[in-house]
Scaffold this motif. Structure first.
Motif, PDB file in Angstrom:
ATOM      1  N   ALA A  78       2.225   1.954 -13.650  1.00  0.00           N
ATOM      2  CA  ALA A  78       1.774   2.332 -12.306  1.00  0.00           C
ATOM      3  C   ALA A  78       0.968   3.623 -12.357  1.00  0.00           C
ATOM      4  CB  ALA A  78       2.960   2.488 -11.364  1.00  0.00           C
ATOM      5  N   ASP A  79       0.009   3.733 -11.462  1.00  0.00           N
ATOM      6  CA  ASP A  79      -0.815   4.935 -11.341  1.00  0.00           C
ATOM      7  C   ASP A  79      -0.601   5.561  -9.968  1.00  0.00           C
ATOM      8  OD1 ASP A  79      -2.119   4.599 -13.859  1.00  0.00           O
ATOM      9  OD2 ASP A  79      -3.419   3.076 -12.950  1.00  0.00           O
ATOM     10  N   PRO A  80      -0.711   6.878  -9.873  1.00  0.00           N
ATOM     11  CA  PRO A  80      -0.597   7.529  -8.562  1.00  0.00           C
ATOM     12  C   PRO A  80      -1.627   6.972  -7.589  1.00  0.00           C
ATOM     13  CG  PRO A  80      -0.537   9.155 -10.325  1.00  0.00           C
ATOM     14  CD  PRO A  80      -0.935   7.856 -10.962  1.00  0.00           C
ATOM     15  N   MET A  81      -1.221   6.767  -6.350  1.00  0.00           N
ATOM     16  CA  MET A  81      -2.113   6.223  -5.322  1.00  0.00           C
ATOM     17  C   MET A  81      -2.691   7.370  -4.498  1.00  0.00           C
ATOM     18  SD  MET A  81      -3.205   3.230  -4.476  1.00  0.00           S
ATOM     19  CE  MET A  81      -4.007   2.323  -3.140  1.00  0.00           C
ATOM     20  N   GLY A  82      -3.544   8.155  -5.139  1.00  0.00           N
ATOM     21  CA  GLY A  82      -4.212   9.250  -4.455  1.00  0.00           C
ATOM     22  C   GLY A  82      -3.232  10.205  -3.802  1.00  0.00           C
ATOM     23  N   ARG A  83      -3.521  10.534  -2.552  1.00  0.00           N
ATOM     24  CA  ARG A  83      -2.671  11.457  -1.798  1.00  0.00           C
ATOM     25  C   ARG A  83      -1.603  10.741  -0.985  1.00  0.00           C
ATOM     26  NH1 ARG A  83      -6.956  15.959   0.618  1.00  0.00           N
ATOM     27  NH2 ARG A  83      -7.774  16.662  -1.417  1.00  0.00           N
ATOM     28  N   ASN A  84      -1.530   9.436  -1.132  1.00  0.00           N
ATOM     29  CA  ASN A  84      -0.524   8.688  -0.379  1.00  0.00           C
ATOM     30  C   ASN A  84       0.870   9.043  -0.893  1.00  0.00           C
ATOM     31  OD1 ASN A  84      -2.600   7.491   0.969  1.00  0.00           O
ATOM     32  ND2 ASN A  84      -2.351   5.472   0.054  1.00  0.00           N
ATOM     33  N   ARG A  85       1.745   9.422   0.017  1.00  0.00           N
ATOM     34  CA  ARG A  85       3.073   9.877  -0.391  1.00  0.00           C
ATOM     35  C   ARG A  85       4.123   9.402   0.600  1.00  0.00           C
ATOM     36  NH1 ARG A  85       4.469  14.101   2.785  1.00  0.00           N
ATOM     37  NH2 ARG A  85       6.073  14.805   1.347  1.00  0.00           N
ATOM     38  N   THR A 111      -0.237   3.605   7.936  1.00  0.00           N
ATOM     39  CA  THR A 111      -1.286   4.570   7.573  1.00  0.00           C
ATOM     40  C   THR A 111      -1.622   4.644   6.092  1.00  0.00           C
ATOM     41  OG1 THR A 111       0.366   6.347   7.368  1.00  0.00           O
ATOM     42  CG2 THR A 111      -0.667   6.040   9.521  1.00  0.00           C
ATOM     43  N   MET A 112      -0.809   4.034   5.215  1.00  0.00           N
ATOM     44  CA  MET A 112      -1.006   4.243   3.780  1.00  0.00           C
ATOM     45  C   MET A 112      -0.975   2.948   2.990  1.00  0.00           C
ATOM     46  SD  MET A 112       1.405   7.590   3.224  1.00  0.00           S
ATOM     47  CE  MET A 112       1.431   8.887   4.483  1.00  0.00           C
ATOM     48  N   ASP A 113      -1.705   2.947   1.872  1.00  0.00           N
ATOM     49  CA  ASP A 113      -1.691   1.841   0.920  1.00  0.00           C
ATOM     50  C   ASP A 113      -0.859   2.246  -0.291  1.00  0.00           C
ATOM     51  OD1 ASP A 113      -3.361   0.123   2.392  1.00  0.00           O
ATOM     52  OD2 ASP A 113      -5.140   1.180   1.660  1.00  0.00           O
ATOM     53  N   GLY A 114      -0.527   1.249  -1.102  1.00  0.00           N
ATOM     54  CA  GLY A 114       0.226   1.527  -2.315  1.00  0.00           C
ATOM     55  C   GLY A 114       1.682   1.130  -2.171  1.00  0.00           C
ATOM     56  N   ASP A 121      19.777   3.835  -7.303  1.00  0.00           N
ATOM     57  CA  ASP A 121      20.727   4.581  -6.462  1.00  0.00           C
ATOM     58  C   ASP A 121      20.153   4.886  -5.089  1.00  0.00           C
ATOM     59  OD1 ASP A 121      18.880   6.526  -7.042  1.00  0.00           O
ATOM     60  OD2 ASP A 121      20.310   7.959  -7.884  1.00  0.00           O
ATOM     61  N   GLY A 122      18.956   4.333  -4.811  1.00  0.00           N
ATOM     62  CA  GLY A 122      18.349   4.490  -3.493  1.00  0.00           C
ATOM     63  C   GLY A 122      17.399   5.656  -3.361  1.00  0.00           C
ATOM     64  N   ALA A 123      17.325   6.527  -4.388  1.00  0.00           N
ATOM     65  CA  ALA A 123      16.428   7.675  -4.319  1.00  0.00           C
ATOM     66  C   ALA A 123      14.973   7.214  -4.291  1.00  0.00           C
ATOM     67  CB  ALA A 123      16.662   8.599  -5.503  1.00  0.00           C
ATOM     68  N   LEU A 124      14.159   7.851  -3.455  1.00  0.00           N
ATOM     69  CA  LEU A 124      12.767   7.456  -3.254  1.00  0.00           C
ATOM     70  C   LEU A 124      11.808   8.431  -3.914  1.00  0.00           C
ATOM     71  CD1 LEU A 124      13.470   6.537   0.406  1.00  0.00           C
ATOM     72  CD2 LEU A 124      12.411   4.920  -1.181  1.00  0.00           C
ATOM     73  N   LEU A 125      10.807   7.895  -4.603  1.00  0.00           N
ATOM     74  CA  LEU A 125       9.781   8.708  -5.240  1.00  0.00           C
ATOM     75  C   LEU A 125       8.760   9.148  -4.200  1.00  0.00           C
ATOM     76  CD1 LEU A 125       8.654   9.695  -8.049  1.00  0.00           C
ATOM     77  CD2 LEU A 125       7.285   7.581  -8.053  1.00  0.00           C
ATOM     78  N   GLU A 126       8.432  10.419  -4.184  1.00  0.00           N
ATOM     79  CA  GLU A 126       7.479  10.920  -3.188  1.00  0.00           C
ATOM     80  C   GLU A 126       6.096  10.335  -3.397  1.00  0.00           C
ATOM     81  OE1 GLU A 126       5.917  15.109  -1.208  1.00  0.00           O
ATOM     82  OE2 GLU A 126       7.046  15.150  -3.096  1.00  0.00           O
ATOM     83  N   GLN A 127       5.612  10.301  -4.629  1.00  0.00           N
ATOM     84  CA  GLN A 127       4.279   9.787  -4.910  1.00  0.00           C
ATOM     85  C   GLN A 127       4.244   8.272  -4.797  1.00  0.00           C
ATOM     86  OE1 GLN A 127       1.095  11.390  -5.868  1.00  0.00           O
ATOM     87  NE2 GLN A 127       0.613   9.297  -5.248  1.00  0.00           N
ATOM     88  N   MET A 128       3.387   7.736  -3.955  1.00  0.00           N
ATOM     89  CA  MET A 128       3.190   6.296  -3.885  1.00  0.00           C
ATOM     90  C   MET A 128       2.273   5.871  -5.017  1.00  0.00           C
ATOM     91  SD  MET A 128       2.995   5.759   0.267  1.00  0.00           S
ATOM     92  CE  MET A 128       2.706   3.999   0.132  1.00  0.00           C
ATOM     93  N   VAL A 129       2.345   4.603  -5.420  1.00  0.00           N
ATOM     94  CA  VAL A 129       1.666   4.174  -6.637  1.00  0.00           C
ATOM     95  C   VAL A 129       0.888   2.880  -6.440  1.00  0.00           C
ATOM     96  CG1 VAL A 129       3.449   5.271  -8.068  1.00  0.00           C
ATOM     97  CG2 VAL A 129       3.653   2.830  -7.488  1.00  0.00           C
ATOM     98  N   ARG A 130      -0.012   2.637  -7.380  1.00  0.00           N
ATOM     99  CA  ARG A 130      -0.671   1.339  -7.528  1.00  0.00           C
ATOM    100  C   ARG A 130      -0.078   0.702  -8.775  1.00  0.00           C
ATOM    101  NH1 ARG A 130      -4.343  -1.003 -10.639  1.00  0.00           N
ATOM    102  NH2 ARG A 130      -4.761   0.919 -11.790  1.00  0.00           N
ATOM    103  N   VAL A 131       0.596  -0.419  -8.604  1.00  0.00           N
ATOM    104  CA  VAL A 131       1.235  -1.087  -9.734  1.00  0.00           C
ATOM    105  C   VAL A 131       0.202  -1.941 -10.463  1.00  0.00           C
ATOM    106  CG1 VAL A 131       3.114  -2.581 -10.478  1.00  0.00           C
ATOM    107  CG2 VAL A 131       3.403  -1.143  -8.454  1.00  0.00           C
ATOM    108  N   LYS A 132       0.103  -1.767 -11.767  1.00  0.00           N
ATOM    109  CA  LYS A 132      -0.878  -2.497 -12.561  1.00  0.00           C
ATOM    110  C   LYS A 132      -0.508  -3.980 -12.634  1.00  0.00           C
ATOM    111  CE  LYS A 132      -1.557   1.601 -15.460  1.00  0.00           C
ATOM    112  NZ  LYS A 132      -1.391   2.186 -16.813  1.00  0.00           N
ATOM    113  N   ASP A 133      -1.529  -4.823 -12.624  1.00  0.00           N
ATOM    114  CA  ASP A 133      -1.312  -6.261 -12.737  1.00  0.00           C
ATOM    115  C   ASP A 133      -0.941  -6.630 -14.171  1.00  0.00           C
ATOM    116  OD1 ASP A 133      -1.958  -6.798 -10.058  1.00  0.00           O
ATOM    117  OD2 ASP A 133      -4.112  -6.853 -10.533  1.00  0.00           O
ATOM    118  N   LEU A 134      -0.097  -7.639 -14.303  1.00  0.00           N
ATOM    119  CA  LEU A 134       0.201  -8.209 -15.610  1.00  0.00           C
ATOM    120  C   LEU A 134      -0.852  -9.258 -15.953  1.00  0.00           C
ATOM    121  CD1 LEU A 134       4.054  -8.706 -15.308  1.00  0.00           C
ATOM    122  CD2 LEU A 134       2.922  -7.266 -17.006  1.00  0.00           C
TER     123      LEU A 134
END
Length: 206
Positions: A78-85, A111-114, A121-134
């Motif tokens: 996965a790559d960071p999705m810009g400023r989407n958080r 309002t956001m993509d990604g 354990d339910g913890a959420l990552l602040e940075q939203m991502v673009r998941v790479k295709d297989l």
């Protein structure tokens, strides 16, 4: 919004596929994971049901994509999705407060993509991502025969289906911005509900 969870709605057969490693931990079997999926589904179904402009031309509703992972990092695929958080100041954990998760998901879905990433354990990552295709080869290597796409699936759904077969991905969940369909993907299989079917006994009455 009722915070009740509903294990009965998770209709996917979460047994490991025949070609999986018998030593793998089947997180999708765990009660905590089932409850997490139920919380997310309920919030997304509520978002779908409360939006009343489905079907209007040139109008898109709320859209959402969540990936539940068992690993400690998604950097490999996965790559960071810009400023989407994800707004962790509103909600840091799916299990914390369902109202807070709903408010945060409502903001992100409009309002956001990604993809939003959650740990087991339910913890959420602040940075939203673009998941790479297989690739097709990678899909066949992981599933034995690839995955079956449905005609209604857009790029987000196909990515979520593919991503669900990755080694450290427990499940992916989407809300379609086109028609309000809520879908859960596990191990290359899926179950979904159209906008008219979402909610079940949770359904909000107009």
């Amino acid at each position: 919004m009722n915070t009740e969870t509903n294990r009965e709605r998770n209709e996917i057969d979460t047994e490991s596929p025949d070609n999986s490693n018998t030593l793998d931990i089947g997180y999708a079997h765990h009660q905590q994971i089932e409850e997490m999926i139920d919380i997310v589904r309920y919030c997304l179904e509520t978002l779908s049901f409360e939006f009343d402009r489905w079907g209007e031309e040139h109008v898109k509703g709320p859209g959402f994509y969540l990936v539940i992972v068992s690993g400690t990092s998604v950097e490999e695929y996965a790559d960071p999705m810009g400023r989407n958080r994800w707004p962790i100041e509103t909600c840091q954990n799916i299990f914390g407060n369902s109202e807070e998760f709903y408010r945060a998901a409502s903001t992100v879905s409009g309002t956001m993509d990604g993809a939003v990433v959650a740990s087991i354990d339910g913890a959420l990552l602040e940075q939203m991502v673009r998941v790479k295709d297989l690739s097709s080869q990678e899909l066949r290597a992981r599933t034995g025969e690839g995955v079956g796409y449905e005609d209604w699936m857009g790029s987000r759904h196909m990515n979520a289906l593919d991503t669900s077969v990755r080694d450290d991905v427990v499940a992916t969940i989407t809300l379609s911005e086109e028609n309000g369909r809520v879908t859960t993907f596990i191990n290359g299989e899926f179950t979904d509900y159209s906008r008219n079917e979402v909610g079940g006994r949770w359904r909000v009455q107009p």
